[in-house]
Motif scaffolding. Sequence first.
Motif, short mmCIF file in Angstrom:
data_model
loop_
_atom_site.label_atom_id
_atom_site.label_comp_id
_atom_site.label_asym_id
_atom_site.label_seq_id
_atom_site.Cartn_x
_atom_site.Cartn_y
_atom_site.Cartn_z
N SER A 181 -28.85 26.81 -17.61
CA SER A 181 -27.75 26.81 -18.58
C SER A 181 -26.44 27.33 -17.99
O SER A 181 -25.40 27.31 -18.64
CB SER A 181 -28.14 27.65 -19.80
N LEU A 182 -26.48 27.76 -16.75
CA LEU A 182 -25.26 28.30 -16.14
C LEU A 182 -24.29 27.16 -15.81
O LEU A 182 -24.72 26.06 -15.48
CB LEU A 182 -25.60 29.06 -14.85
N PRO A 183 -22.98 27.43 -15.85
CA PRO A 183 -22.04 26.36 -15.51
C PRO A 183 -22.22 25.95 -14.04
O PRO A 183 -22.40 26.80 -13.17
CB PRO A 183 -20.66 27.02 -15.73
N GLY A 184 -22.21 24.66 -13.79
CA GLY A 184 -22.32 24.18 -12.41
C GLY A 184 -23.75 24.11 -11.90
O GLY A 184 -23.98 23.87 -10.71
N GLY A 226 -27.59 21.86 -8.70
CA GLY A 226 -28.87 22.43 -8.26
C GLY A 226 -30.04 21.60 -8.76
O GLY A 226 -31.02 21.38 -8.06
N ILE A 227 -29.90 21.13 -10.00
CA ILE A 227 -30.97 20.30 -10.56
C ILE A 227 -31.08 19.01 -9.75
O ILE A 227 -32.18 18.56 -9.40
CB ILE A 227 -30.72 20.02 -12.06
N ALA A 228 -29.92 18.44 -9.43
CA ALA A 228 -29.92 17.20 -8.64
C ALA A 228 -30.56 17.44 -7.27
O ALA A 228 -31.33 16.62 -6.77
CB ALA A 228 -28.49 16.69 -8.48
N PHE A 262 -26.72 27.23 -6.92
CA PHE A 262 -25.64 26.24 -6.89
C PHE A 262 -24.51 26.64 -7.81
O PHE A 262 -23.35 26.40 -7.52
CB PHE A 262 -26.18 24.85 -7.26
N SER A 263 -24.87 27.23 -8.94
CA SER A 263 -23.83 27.63 -9.89
C SER A 263 -22.92 28.69 -9.27
O SER A 263 -21.72 28.75 -9.56
CB SER A 263 -24.51 28.11 -11.16
N ALA A 264 -23.48 29.51 -8.39
CA ALA A 264 -22.66 30.53 -7.73
C ALA A 264 -21.90 29.93 -6.53
O ALA A 264 -21.14 30.63 -5.86
CB ALA A 264 -23.53 31.68 -7.26
N SER A 309 -22.17 38.67 -9.19
CA SER A 309 -21.04 37.80 -9.54
C SER A 309 -21.05 37.49 -11.03
O SER A 309 -20.01 37.47 -11.68
CB SER A 309 -21.10 36.47 -8.79
N LEU A 310 -22.24 37.24 -11.57
CA LEU A 310 -22.33 36.87 -12.99
C LEU A 310 -22.04 38.04 -13.92
O LEU A 310 -21.66 37.85 -15.07
CB LEU A 310 -23.73 36.33 -13.30
N SER A 311 -22.23 39.25 -13.38
CA SER A 311 -22.06 40.40 -14.26
C SER A 311 -20.61 40.58 -14.70
O SER A 311 -20.34 41.26 -15.67
CB SER A 311 -22.58 41.66 -13.58
N GLU A 312 -19.66 39.91 -14.01
CA GLU A 312 -18.27 40.02 -14.45
C GLU A 312 -18.07 39.37 -15.81
O GLU A 312 -17.35 39.87 -16.65
CB GLU A 312 -17.35 39.33 -13.43
N THR A 313 -18.75 38.21 -16.01
CA THR A 313 -18.57 37.52 -17.30
C THR A 313 -19.65 37.88 -18.32
O THR A 313 -19.39 37.89 -19.51
CB THR A 313 -18.56 36.00 -17.09
N MET A 314 -20.87 38.12 -17.85
CA MET A 314 -21.93 38.46 -18.83
C MET A 314 -22.78 39.62 -18.30
O MET A 314 -23.91 39.40 -17.84
CB MET A 314 -22.80 37.25 -19.15
N PRO A 315 -22.24 40.84 -18.38
CA PRO A 315 -22.91 41.99 -17.78
C PRO A 315 -24.31 42.27 -18.32
O PRO A 315 -25.22 42.54 -17.54
CB PRO A 315 -21.97 43.16 -18.05
N VAL A 316 -24.48 42.19 -19.64
CA VAL A 316 -25.78 42.58 -20.21
C VAL A 316 -26.85 41.57 -19.83
O VAL A 316 -27.91 41.92 -19.31
CB VAL A 316 -25.68 42.72 -21.75
#
Length: 451
Positions: free
Chosen positions: A190-193, A197-199, A272-274, A295-302
Amino acid sequence: MEREKFGGRLGAILALAGSAIGLGNIWRFPYMVGENGGAVFIIIYIAATLLLSLPIFFAEFIIGRRTQSNCIGAMKKLAPGTAWKWFGALSIFIPLFILSYYSVVGGWSLEYLVQACSLTFTNADAVEVRGLFGEFITGTWGPLVFFTIYLLLVLGVILGGVRKGIEKFSKLTIPLLFILVVIIAVYSVSLPGSSAGIAYLVRPDWSKVTPATLVNALGQSFYSMSLGMGIIITYSSYIKKQENPVVTGFATGVSDFLFAIIASFAIIPAVFSAGIEPGAGPGLIFETLPFIFTSLSETMPVLSSIIAILFFLTILIAALTSSVSLMEVGVAYFVDEKKMKRSSASLLVFTMVWIAGAVCSLSFGPLKGITLLGNNIFDIFDKFASNFLLLIGGMLTLVFVGWKMDKEAVRDEFTSSGKARGSRRLFESTYFLIKYVAPVLLGIVFIANFL
Ligand code: PFF
């Protein structure tokens, strides 16, 4: 005293699945799929499992269940007074050898679980987090302490016995492992981008399919099902006579494969999303993934902190269930052959593995100067075991069951004396695979490792 057995079919299958599902499914399979043609690799992998891994699984199963003994005891019963006892001895040596360095990695996952719980990946700087791994493993006491705690956890399960230890632990952890990995996979896709990775995982890419693809699929499937090192012999010796070997083998293979596929969707889309390159091995789980969590914790820390905790918990449990099976092979030997109490046998095996493992643990720090062709002691252990010892173990198993054992005894065991549903029809083709096809395929892997 009567030898302990698994309580029933489910317990036996979950214990075998626990052995199969391990670090190999998490740090090798996903990368291998992407690098070897996506969907095409998956099909080749399934074929490799049917033609190589399952026949070896059945061969080991036949030895273990027929003799209801540990690896050396089995050879004493089936080929008394012959050199085959050395095959038994090798089958006991290999898993203990592997357990020593596998537990070092188990210790790292424990340390990372602790770090994830203390929110290290949430609060630090992403680049710094990537460097933490190198800093940690080159230390002396940190890795040694976590390795010791990890091995004590394995010992704890083993001390519980076959039914109250191994079986109960597997019944608790294997369903949990699947739940955890599905949650992480849902998050990851569900992460952007993540679609790139799925491909990478599913798009059939024929240009990446080479002879090496075949060797990779065979080798990975063989390794992932914990073959060639006495584990299936030992666990099958705890399986009741009425259980159907075909059902047990397929159930183990399918759960191992499913876990590897879901783990791929848990890891690769997030990578891939990162926007980074996927890799394999320790770097993937201890450097790349913490970098992503930070990196993800900047937008969704919890959410990213929770996922980091769940992720390292998954790795820890997957490693533990495999380690338990590696340790049990040696314990079964000392209990059956040396008539030791289970507790003394377990402590003896623990001590032997601890000594070898401590050397592996220190080989990134104080002992890093000891190398062979640029490999430290840990790498030497890993390469020698995976590229050489396991393959010898697998080949000897096939030769023993296909060429040495009486065919009627093999048939009797494979079909549970004619009573196992569907097994009579499958016997001739399985026997042909054990005798001719699987040895050739394993030989190809062996030669390819030296090229
Ligand atoms: N099958 C397990 C894994 O894939 O991690 C356990 C295992 C097999 C560990 C072979 C080590 C090994 F050499």
